[in-house]
Design a protein around this motif. Structure first.
Motif, short mmCIF file in Angstrom:
data_model
loop_
_atom_site.label_atom_id
_atom_site.label_comp_id
_atom_site.label_asym_id
_atom_site.label_seq_id
_atom_site.Cartn_x
_atom_site.Cartn_y
_atom_site.Cartn_z
N ARG A 279 75.59 -4.46 -58.09
CA ARG A 279 74.37 -4.92 -58.74
C ARG A 279 73.21 -4.92 -57.73
NH1 ARG A 279 77.57 -9.76 -61.85
NH2 ARG A 279 78.48 -9.93 -59.78
N LYS A 280 72.03 -5.15 -58.23
CA LYS A 280 70.81 -5.03 -57.43
C LYS A 280 70.84 -5.97 -56.23
CE LYS A 280 65.81 -4.67 -58.25
NZ LYS A 280 65.75 -3.20 -58.29
N ASP A 281 70.62 -5.41 -55.04
CA ASP A 281 70.52 -6.14 -53.76
C ASP A 281 71.80 -6.87 -53.37
OD1 ASP A 281 67.82 -5.37 -53.66
OD2 ASP A 281 67.19 -7.17 -54.75
N GLU A 282 72.90 -6.62 -54.08
CA GLU A 282 74.11 -7.39 -53.83
C GLU A 282 74.73 -7.08 -52.47
OE1 GLU A 282 76.96 -9.17 -57.15
OE2 GLU A 282 77.09 -6.99 -56.97
N GLY A 283 74.67 -5.83 -52.06
CA GLY A 283 75.26 -5.44 -50.78
C GLY A 283 74.66 -6.20 -49.62
N ASP A 284 73.34 -6.29 -49.59
CA ASP A 284 72.67 -7.00 -48.50
C ASP A 284 73.04 -8.47 -48.50
OD1 ASP A 284 71.45 -4.64 -47.78
OD2 ASP A 284 69.59 -5.06 -48.89
N GLY A 425 81.42 6.08 -71.55
CA GLY A 425 81.48 7.32 -72.32
C GLY A 425 80.84 8.50 -71.63
N GLY A 426 80.46 8.34 -70.39
CA GLY A 426 79.82 9.45 -69.68
C GLY A 426 79.97 9.30 -68.18
N GLU A 427 79.36 10.22 -67.47
CA GLU A 427 79.44 10.25 -66.02
C GLU A 427 78.55 9.16 -65.42
OE1 GLU A 427 78.21 13.35 -62.41
OE2 GLU A 427 78.15 13.99 -64.51
N ALA A 428 79.03 8.52 -64.37
CA ALA A 428 78.26 7.49 -63.68
C ALA A 428 77.36 8.15 -62.64
CB ALA A 428 79.19 6.48 -63.02
N THR A 429 76.22 8.65 -63.10
CA THR A 429 75.28 9.32 -62.20
C THR A 429 74.38 8.29 -61.51
OG1 THR A 429 73.61 9.56 -63.92
CG2 THR A 429 75.25 11.34 -63.72
N LYS A 430 73.70 8.73 -60.45
CA LYS A 430 72.78 7.84 -59.74
C LYS A 430 71.69 7.34 -60.68
CE LYS A 430 70.93 6.32 -55.72
NZ LYS A 430 69.77 5.54 -56.22
N GLU A 431 71.17 8.22 -61.53
CA GLU A 431 70.10 7.82 -62.45
C GLU A 431 70.59 6.75 -63.42
OE1 GLU A 431 67.76 9.02 -66.43
OE2 GLU A 431 69.69 9.88 -65.86
N ARG A 432 71.74 6.97 -64.03
CA ARG A 432 72.25 6.00 -65.00
C ARG A 432 72.59 4.68 -64.33
NH1 ARG A 432 76.28 10.25 -68.13
NH2 ARG A 432 74.69 11.20 -69.46
N LEU A 433 73.16 4.73 -63.15
CA LEU A 433 73.50 3.51 -62.43
C LEU A 433 72.25 2.71 -62.10
CD1 LEU A 433 76.25 4.95 -60.09
CD2 LEU A 433 76.61 3.22 -61.85
N ASP A 434 71.18 3.38 -61.71
CA ASP A 434 69.93 2.68 -61.39
C ASP A 434 69.34 2.00 -62.62
OD1 ASP A 434 70.05 3.27 -58.70
OD2 ASP A 434 68.74 5.03 -58.83
N VAL A 435 69.39 2.70 -63.76
CA VAL A 435 68.90 2.09 -65.01
C VAL A 435 69.73 0.85 -65.34
CG1 VAL A 435 68.66 2.41 -67.51
CG2 VAL A 435 67.98 4.25 -65.95
N LEU A 436 71.04 0.98 -65.25
CA LEU A 436 71.93 -0.14 -65.56
C LEU A 436 71.72 -1.30 -64.59
CD1 LEU A 436 74.26 -1.36 -67.16
CD2 LEU A 436 75.85 -0.06 -65.72
N ARG A 437 71.53 -0.97 -63.32
CA ARG A 437 71.33 -2.00 -62.30
C ARG A 437 70.07 -2.82 -62.59
NH1 ARG A 437 73.98 0.11 -58.03
NH2 ARG A 437 72.80 2.02 -58.33
N ASP A 438 69.00 -2.12 -62.94
CA ASP A 438 67.74 -2.81 -63.23
C ASP A 438 67.84 -3.64 -64.51
OD1 ASP A 438 66.50 -1.81 -60.98
OD2 ASP A 438 65.61 -0.10 -62.01
N ALA A 439 68.52 -3.12 -65.52
CA ALA A 439 68.71 -3.87 -66.76
C ALA A 439 69.53 -5.13 -66.50
CB ALA A 439 69.38 -3.00 -67.81
N ASP A 440 70.59 -5.00 -65.70
CA ASP A 440 71.44 -6.14 -65.39
C ASP A 440 70.67 -7.20 -64.61
OD1 ASP A 440 74.45 -7.05 -65.31
OD2 ASP A 440 73.65 -7.40 -63.30
N TYR A 441 69.79 -6.76 -63.72
CA TYR A 441 68.98 -7.71 -62.95
C TYR A 441 68.11 -8.55 -63.87
CZ TYR A 441 65.56 -9.57 -59.67
OH TYR A 441 64.76 -10.42 -58.96
N ILE A 442 67.49 -7.89 -64.86
CA ILE A 442 66.66 -8.63 -65.83
C ILE A 442 67.50 -9.63 -66.61
CG2 ILE A 442 65.31 -8.36 -67.95
CD1 ILE A 442 64.33 -5.66 -66.81
#
Length: 537
Positions: A279-284, A425-442
């Motif tokens: 998730r967003k900023d979680e690694g740091d 249902g699809g490939e976990a691409t960088k673009e899709r992961l970034d969209v999901l990460r931002d949505a989850d943050y909200i």
């Protein structure tokens, strides 16, 4: 909790059969629960533990000798979906009644006892499912001190019409002439209702009477009480060897890491793999907490490109899990080689992981967890799993006992494969992961602002491989759909969808659509578990 060494190839073989054993803590009483396939079977074991007695769920066909080996104070037979008269239905091993310990049959377990001991069990014209009214005619030992009229939860079609000879019929319900019976002389008890569910208000009282009053078990076990024993077991298992821990920053791996560090100090090195699926900023946040707050040796590995390359073109969920689990191990091996002669791998495996991954004969594999069913056969480490016998809320109790901060102890569960299994249902691409990460943050931001974070077992977003038509700024859009998933639960074995306030949902959806250009639709998942799982993949 196992106090012998388990290599990965051995573990893989055992999981295909009966799983590595989960031994009870020493010097505590145990009551065994035999699983006849009921949807509440795991919950029975959970409720027994809440009463202060350690309990483990075993498949119904383990045999009397295995039960005898464990020296339990009592035995509980769970419910199940079968009819006692159906071909191939699970049967009762008569030797279980000759072990000299009290036996309690619940629902199907009661019907098995009645049938075996000469009672009359028949299929009823009308089934009894859901809330029912229980009338106590003769409280006996099991129902002593309880109201003569009380609510209970039923889920059955076959019914006991006559108790076995020599048994006392204690109660009835609307559709069950005999809803409870007992023979104190033989130490055998049966109840048609489910005491383990919250819809049976006096269920815990019934279980406590059986555990303490009938079985004579000491109601002293608690998750926190095992810390000292686990520290001793860890020291005995690893000796002076080097140990590594795959740290995700979640509750399970964090508690396991701190527990092992208390046992062996700087023999432990944690390896945090930033696979680009967090998730967003979680690694740091993870790196800062464990290096600065806990002082635990930590190696941080940036492996995002490596994992995304492996996941390229992969959409099948089990394939994702296997790939991520195997790649984790490969990274561990490489980093361990740099650290030195590491022999052991710490994992935050929980009892629910073991059950859901098919860790036991007769247990269905719901999904493989990368720290159970997802391990490669050629793993080079022996496993240290100090939490293997615990449910999630018990792990939280251990974390609190160890002094971990509240924000970490109460962090919502996050799957080992991360956001990869929430791109559905699809490939976990960088673009899709970034969209999901931002949505989850909200979503998380609004849930916390509303003061609801601790009320939810999990809340997260799912990004299906679906795009829909929308209208934004008088223009046609073709954007992603974000699914909001929020559930309440006690232990993740069952879950209900959370009734989030409408104004909160509106605020979340509005922010996602306004702040994320790629998203034009937000929907809510209102499926409970069962029939669904909490995660979509």
């Amino acid at each position: 909790m196992t106090d012998h060494l388990v290599t990965a190839s051995t573990a893989a073989t055992e999981l295909a059969d009966e799983s590595a054993p989960v031994e009870r803590p020493t010097a505590v009483d145990e009551v065994v629960v035999l699983d006849y396939g009921g949807q509440y079977s795991q919950l029975i074991a959970r409720r027994v533990r809440e009463c202060g007695v350690f309990s483990e769920l075993l498949p119904h066909h383990v045999g009397a000798e295995e039960v005898r080996r464990r020296k339990p104070k009592g035995l509980i037979l769970s419910g199940g979906p079968a009819s006692v008269y159906a071909d191939g239905a699970p049967r009762l091993d008569p030797e279980l009644l000759e072990l000299g310990i009290p036996v309690l049959g619940i629902c199907y377990g009661m019907q098995l006892l009645a049938l075996k001991l000469g009672g009359r069990v028949e299929g009823a014209e009308v089934g009894e499912f859901g809330r029912s009214q229980l009338t106590v005619h003769e409280p006996g030992t099991l129902l002593a001190g309880l109201p003569s009229e009380q609510a209970c939860w039923m889920s059955h079609r076959d019914t006991v019409y006559e108790a076995p000879p020599g048994f006392t019929a204690l109660a009835s319900s609307t559709e069950s002439p005999v809803a409870a019976f007992e023979s104190t002389e033989r130490g055998i008890y049966g109840i048609q209702f489910h005491p383990e569910v919250v819809h049976t208000p006096y269920g815990q009282d019934v279980l406590k009477t059986f555990l303490g009053g009938v079985c004579g078990a000491d109601l002293t076990w608690s998750a926190a009480s095992i810390v000292e024993e686990q520290i001793a077991r860890i020291r005995a298992q690893v000796g002076d060897a080097r140990v590594i821990c795959g740290l995700s920053g979640g509750v399970d791996s964090s508690v396991a890491a701190v527990l092992v560090h208390q046992a062996i100090g700087d023999q432990l090195t944690c390896i945090f793999v930033d696979h680009g699926l967090m998730r967003k900023d979680e690694g740091d946040q993870v790196v800062k907490a464990f290096r600065e707050q806990y002082g635990i040796p930590l190696v941080a590995v940036d492996a995002e490109d490596r994992f995304l390359d492996k996941l390229a073109g992969v959409s099948e969920p089990e394939a994702k899990r296997k790939i991520i689990g195997a790649e984790f191990i490969r990274v561990f091996e490489e980093e361990a080689a740099k650290i030195g002669d590491a022999k052991f791998l710490v994992q935050g495996t929980l009892y629910s992981d073991v059950i859901e991954s098919g860790g036991g004969t007769g247990a269905a594999t719901i999904k493989s967890h990368h720290n159970v069913g997802g391990l490669p056969d050629d793993l080079e480490f022996e496993l240290v799993e100090p939490l293997r016998a615990l449910f999630k809320d018990e792990v939280r109790a251990v974390g609190a006992e160890l002094g971990l901060p509240e924000r970490l102890v109460w962090r919502q569960p996050f799957p080992g494969p991360g956001l990869a299994i929430r791109v559905v249902g699809g490939e976990a691409t960088k673009e899709r992961l970034d969209v999901l990460r931002d949505a989850d943050y909200i979503l998380q931001d609004e849930i916390r602002n509303a003061g609801l974070y601790r009320d939810l077992w999990q809340s997260f977003c799912v990004l299906p491989d679906v795009r829909t038509v929308g209208v934004q700024g008088d223009e046609r859009t073709y954007g992603y759909v974000v699914v909001i998933r929020a559930v309440t639960s006690d232990d993740a074995m069952t879950a209900d969808w959370a009734r989030l306030p409408y104004d909160l949902l509106e605020q979340i959806a509005s922010r996602m659509i306004n702040e994320l250009r790629e998203v034009n639709r937000v929907v809510l998942d209102i499926t409970s578990k069962p029939p669904g799982t909490i995660e979509w993949e």
